[in-house]
Write a protein that holds these residues in place. Structure first.
Motif, PDB file in Angstrom:
ATOM      1  N   CYS A   1      82.139  59.490 -20.406  1.00 38.98           N
ATOM      2  CA  CYS A   1      81.505  59.144 -21.844  1.00 38.98           C
ATOM      3  C   CYS A   1      82.272  58.058 -22.310  1.00 38.98           C
ATOM      4  CB  CYS A   1      81.894  60.475 -22.517  1.00 38.98           C
ATOM      5  SG  CYS A   1      80.594  61.640 -22.320  1.00 38.98           S
ATOM      6  N   ASP A   2      83.871  57.903 -22.309  1.00 37.08           N
ATOM      7  CA  ASP A   2      84.472  57.009 -22.909  1.00 37.08           C
ATOM      8  C   ASP A   2      83.783  55.676 -22.571  1.00 37.08           C
ATOM      9  OD1 ASP A   2      85.823  58.840 -24.276  1.00 37.08           O
ATOM     10  OD2 ASP A   2      87.730  58.679 -23.114  1.00 37.08           O
ATOM     11  N   ARG A   3      83.512  55.377 -21.118  1.00 44.72           N
ATOM     12  CA  ARG A   3      83.274  54.271 -20.552  1.00 44.72           C
ATOM     13  C   ARG A   3      81.889  53.933 -20.880  1.00 44.72           C
ATOM     14  NH1 ARG A   3      86.627  53.298 -14.803  1.00 44.72           N
ATOM     15  NH2 ARG A   3      88.681  53.614 -15.842  1.00 44.72           N
ATOM     16  N   LEU A   4      81.066  54.714 -21.007  1.00 44.95           N
ATOM     17  CA  LEU A   4      79.747  54.449 -21.464  1.00 44.95           C
ATOM     18  C   LEU A   4      79.578  54.151 -23.173  1.00 44.95           C
ATOM     19  CD1 LEU A   4      77.563  56.845 -19.409  1.00 44.95           C
ATOM     20  CD2 LEU A   4      77.951  54.512 -19.090  1.00 44.95           C
ATOM     21  N   GLY A   5      80.745  54.515 -24.010  1.00 40.51           N
ATOM     22  CA  GLY A   5      80.934  54.218 -25.363  1.00 40.51           C
ATOM     23  C   GLY A   5      79.887  55.423 -26.096  1.00 40.51           C
ATOM     24  N   THR A   6      79.986  56.536 -25.700  1.00 41.85           N
ATOM     25  CA  THR A   6      79.280  57.745 -26.209  1.00 41.85           C
ATOM     26  C   THR A   6      80.167  58.869 -26.303  1.00 41.85           C
ATOM     27  OG1 THR A   6      77.333  58.868 -26.158  1.00 41.85           O
ATOM     28  CG2 THR A   6      78.388  58.934 -24.323  1.00 41.85           C
ATOM     29  N   THR A   7      79.676  60.020 -27.012  1.00 43.43           N
ATOM     30  CA  THR A   7      80.415  61.262 -27.263  1.00 43.43           C
ATOM     31  C   THR A   7      79.958  62.302 -26.405  1.00 43.43           C
ATOM     32  OG1 THR A   7      79.154  61.751 -29.135  1.00 43.43           O
ATOM     33  CG2 THR A   7      81.114  60.533 -29.639  1.00 43.43           C
ATOM     34  N   ARG A   8      80.965  63.291 -26.463  1.00 38.75           N
ATOM     35  CA  ARG A   8      80.446  64.430 -25.465  1.00 38.75           C
ATOM     36  C   ARG A   8      79.144  65.267 -25.787  1.00 38.75           C
ATOM     37  NH1 ARG A   8      86.093  67.378 -23.609  1.00 38.75           N
ATOM     38  NH2 ARG A   8      87.435  65.478 -23.500  1.00 38.75           N
ATOM     39  N   HIS A   9      79.219  65.434 -27.032  1.00 39.47           N
ATOM     40  CA  HIS A   9      77.959  66.172 -27.721  1.00 39.47           C
ATOM     41  C   HIS A   9      76.430  65.402 -27.362  1.00 39.47           C
ATOM     42  CE1 HIS A   9      78.568  63.892 -31.393  1.00 39.47           C
ATOM     43  NE2 HIS A   9      77.526  64.193 -31.714  1.00 39.47           N
ATOM     44  N   ARG A  10      76.488  64.215 -27.100  1.00 38.86           N
ATOM     45  CA  ARG A  10      75.279  63.321 -27.110  1.00 38.86           C
ATOM     46  C   ARG A  10      75.055  62.971 -25.539  1.00 38.86           C
ATOM     47  NH1 ARG A  10      72.459  62.050 -31.559  1.00 38.86           N
ATOM     48  NH2 ARG A  10      71.675  60.269 -30.388  1.00 38.86           N
ATOM     49  N   ALA A  11      75.755  63.971 -24.679  1.00 36.79           N
ATOM     50  CA  ALA A  11      75.660  63.459 -23.303  1.00 36.79           C
ATOM     51  C   ALA A  11      75.332  64.603 -22.289  1.00 36.79           C
ATOM     52  CB  ALA A  11      77.093  63.054 -22.744  1.00 36.79           C
ATOM     53  N   VAL A  12      74.783  64.295 -21.472  1.00 31.91           N
ATOM     54  CA  VAL A  12      74.072  65.490 -20.404  1.00 31.91           C
ATOM     55  C   VAL A  12      75.230  65.311 -19.097  1.00 31.91           C
ATOM     56  CG1 VAL A  12      72.207  66.168 -18.881  1.00 31.91           C
ATOM     57  CG2 VAL A  12      71.753  65.228 -20.971  1.00 31.91           C
ATOM     58  N   VAL A  13      75.610  66.378 -18.666  1.00 30.99           N
ATOM     59  CA  VAL A  13      76.328  66.551 -17.271  1.00 30.99           C
ATOM     60  C   VAL A  13      75.119  66.946 -16.191  1.00 30.99           C
ATOM     61  CG1 VAL A  13      78.054  67.675 -16.010  1.00 30.99           C
ATOM     62  CG2 VAL A  13      78.698  66.240 -18.268  1.00 30.99           C
ATOM     63  N   VAL A  14      75.151  66.449 -15.329  1.00 31.26           N
ATOM     64  CA  VAL A  14      74.264  66.912 -14.040  1.00 31.26           C
ATOM     65  C   VAL A  14      75.051  67.282 -12.912  1.00 31.26           C
ATOM     66  CG1 VAL A  14      72.020  66.485 -12.886  1.00 31.26           C
ATOM     67  CG2 VAL A  14      72.492  65.400 -14.922  1.00 31.26           C
ATOM     68  N   GLU A  15      75.149  68.666 -12.529  1.00 29.67           N
ATOM     69  CA  GLU A  15      75.985  69.073 -11.233  1.00 29.67           C
ATOM     70  C   GLU A  15      75.233  70.089 -10.532  1.00 29.67           C
ATOM     71  OE1 GLU A  15      78.646  69.253  -9.715  1.00 29.67           O
ATOM     72  OE2 GLU A  15      80.311  68.025 -10.908  1.00 29.67           O
ATOM     73  N   ASP A  16      75.847  70.199  -9.328  1.00 32.53           N
ATOM     74  CA  ASP A  16      75.242  71.128  -8.360  1.00 32.53           C
ATOM     75  C   ASP A  16      76.375  72.149  -7.987  1.00 32.53           C
ATOM     76  OD1 ASP A  16      76.551  69.038  -6.749  1.00 32.53           O
ATOM     77  OD2 ASP A  16      75.655  69.978  -5.056  1.00 32.53           O
ATOM     78  N   ALA A  17      77.743  71.662  -8.135  1.00 32.20           N
ATOM     79  CA  ALA A  17      78.674  72.432  -7.780  1.00 32.20           C
ATOM     80  C   ALA A  17      79.167  73.393  -8.985  1.00 32.20           C
ATOM     81  CB  ALA A  17      80.038  71.722  -7.477  1.00 32.20           C
ATOM     82  N   VAL A  18      79.732  74.657  -8.556  1.00 30.75           N
ATOM     83  CA  VAL A  18      80.085  75.506  -9.650  1.00 30.75           C
ATOM     84  C   VAL A  18      81.436  74.845 -10.449  1.00 30.75           C
ATOM     85  CG1 VAL A  18      81.415  77.814 -10.021  1.00 30.75           C
ATOM     86  CG2 VAL A  18      79.465  77.838  -8.311  1.00 30.75           C
ATOM     87  N   SER A  19      82.481  74.315  -9.638  1.00 37.58           N
ATOM     88  CA  SER A  19      83.207  73.735 -10.361  1.00 37.58           C
ATOM     89  C   SER A  19      82.865  72.573 -11.503  1.00 37.58           C
ATOM     90  CB  SER A  19      84.260  72.960  -9.315  1.00 37.58           C
ATOM     91  OG  SER A  19      83.837  72.046  -8.393  1.00 37.58           O
ATOM     92  N   GLY A  20      81.630  71.885 -11.159  1.00 42.63           N
ATOM     93  CA  GLY A  20      81.089  70.935 -12.012  1.00 42.63           C
ATOM     94  C   GLY A  20      80.516  71.511 -12.910  1.00 42.63           C
ATOM     95  N   VAL A  21      79.815  72.669 -13.005  1.00 48.13           N
ATOM     96  CA  VAL A  21      79.268  73.331 -14.270  1.00 48.13           C
ATOM     97  C   VAL A  21      80.418  73.758 -15.216  1.00 48.13           C
ATOM     98  CG1 VAL A  21      76.947  73.554 -13.229  1.00 48.13           C
ATOM     99  CG2 VAL A  21      78.513  75.390 -13.332  1.00 48.13           C
ATOM    100  N   GLN A  22      81.302  74.506 -14.437  1.00 51.60           N
ATOM    101  CA  GLN A  22      82.457  74.840 -15.130  1.00 51.60           C
ATOM    102  C   GLN A  22      83.019  73.688 -16.065  1.00 51.60           C
ATOM    103  OE1 GLN A  22      84.766  76.411 -11.963  1.00 51.60           O
ATOM    104  NE2 GLN A  22      84.252  78.588 -12.577  1.00 51.60           N
ATOM    105  N   ALA A  23      83.242  72.523 -15.334  1.00 48.04           N
ATOM    106  CA  ALA A  23      83.851  71.299 -16.169  1.00 48.04           C
ATOM    107  C   ALA A  23      83.057  71.148 -17.231  1.00 48.04           C
ATOM    108  CB  ALA A  23      83.896  70.266 -15.272  1.00 48.04           C
ATOM    109  N   GLY A  24      81.655  71.047 -16.985  1.00 48.58           N
ATOM    110  CA  GLY A  24      80.783  70.503 -18.137  1.00 48.58           C
ATOM    111  C   GLY A  24      80.767  71.633 -19.343  1.00 48.58           C
ATOM    112  N   ALA A  25      80.850  72.971 -19.011  1.00 51.59           N
ATOM    113  CA  ALA A  25      81.211  73.893 -20.024  1.00 51.59           C
ATOM    114  C   ALA A  25      82.567  73.718 -20.715  1.00 51.59           C
ATOM    115  CB  ALA A  25      80.958  75.333 -19.382  1.00 51.59           C
TER     116      ALA A  25
END
Length: 258
Positions: free
Chosen positions: A179-203
């Motif tokens: 997010c930082d490198r794209l110059g945006t904030t977390r609340h305006r970003a989508v995280v796309v994941e297939d792993a349990v650990s990944g969706v946990q990170a998004g949440a």
């Protein structure tokens, strides 16, 4: 648009390499466990698909090794990332797995999920920034072999994580840095994941939307562990669907909803 960016995991989301990783983990752990069982005169218990999903899928390599060994009550020294593959340390086993992965990658190349690439194309045409965030230290090589090196505006992979001292999933660090490198904030970003650990990170990172892809038919688990929306393939969701989520669920300036 009511959102600015989409951050994609690589293995199992963009590239069809999750099966290659699973096979490499199985090859490495089965050989290790078989040798250990023989020397200790105990029954051989193979590395299972459930072990892959629970302990190593989506995690940095050495963390995956340590998590699985802990589940079996096996203690090994951590060692050093420079340990050769034959070394019986956490790093040595991780490097042994990586050697197996790279061997298969060289032989068979990289397949991609066409529906993911199509969605990324739509996002970019509508001004949505895209990044890739992966625990893999092979990120640049895999994307290069797949012909996707220039598709993403930012890449945060295992090499970057090591340089910056980032925590692996389920910590949200790699997505936050993307997010930082794209110059945006977390609340305006989508995280796309297939792993349990990944969706946990998004949440845990409270991103605007955590989108889970149930490649393992694990819809309920992904939803339970933090995915806001779960699909079997990205062909099931559109730009309009994503924008609708942000318009009606995440208000400007708000954090990810409880």
């Amino acid at each position: 648009m009511h959102f600015d960016a989409a951050i994609f995991d690589m293995d199992g989301v963009v590239t069809d390499t999750a099966a290659v990783h699973a096979a490499a983990w199985t090859e490495m752990f089965d050989a290790f466990l078989s040798e250990r069982a023989e020397s200790a005169a105990i029954p051989f218990e193979p590395f299972r698909r459930e072990d892959y999903l629970a302990f190593v899928d989506g995690r940095p390599r050495y963390e995956g090794v340590a998590a699985f060994l802990k589940s079996r009550g096996i203690e090994l020294p951590f060692g050093d990332p420079a340990d050769p593959p034959e070394c019986e340390t956490i790093c040595g086993l991780g490097n042994r797995k990586n050697a197996a992965f790279n061997r298969v990658l060289k032989q068979h190349g990289v397949r991609v999920f066409g529906s993911t690439i199509a969605l990324i194309g739509v996002l970019r045409r509508h001004g949505i920034k895209v990044a890739i965030a992966t625990s893999s230290k092979n990120g640049a090589e895999v994307l290069g072999k797949a012909g996707l090196a220039t598709l993403f505006e930012a890449r945060v992979d295992g090499v970057v994580s090591a340089e910056l001292g980032l925590k692996g999933k389920p910590a949200p660090d790699i997505f936050a840095v993307a997010c930082d490198r794209l110059g945006t904030t977390r609340h305006r970003a989508v995280v796309v994941e297939d792993a349990v650990s990944g969706v946990q990170a998004g949440a845990r990172g409270r991103f605007g939307l955590t989108l889970g892809i149930a490649r393992e038919n694990n819809d309920d688990e992904l939803k339970r562990e933090g995915a806001d929306i779960v699909v079997r393939d990205l062909a099931e969701i559109s730009l309009a669907d994503l924008d609708h989520w942000f318009e009606h669920t995440v208000r400007t300036g708000a954090t990810r909803p409880q």
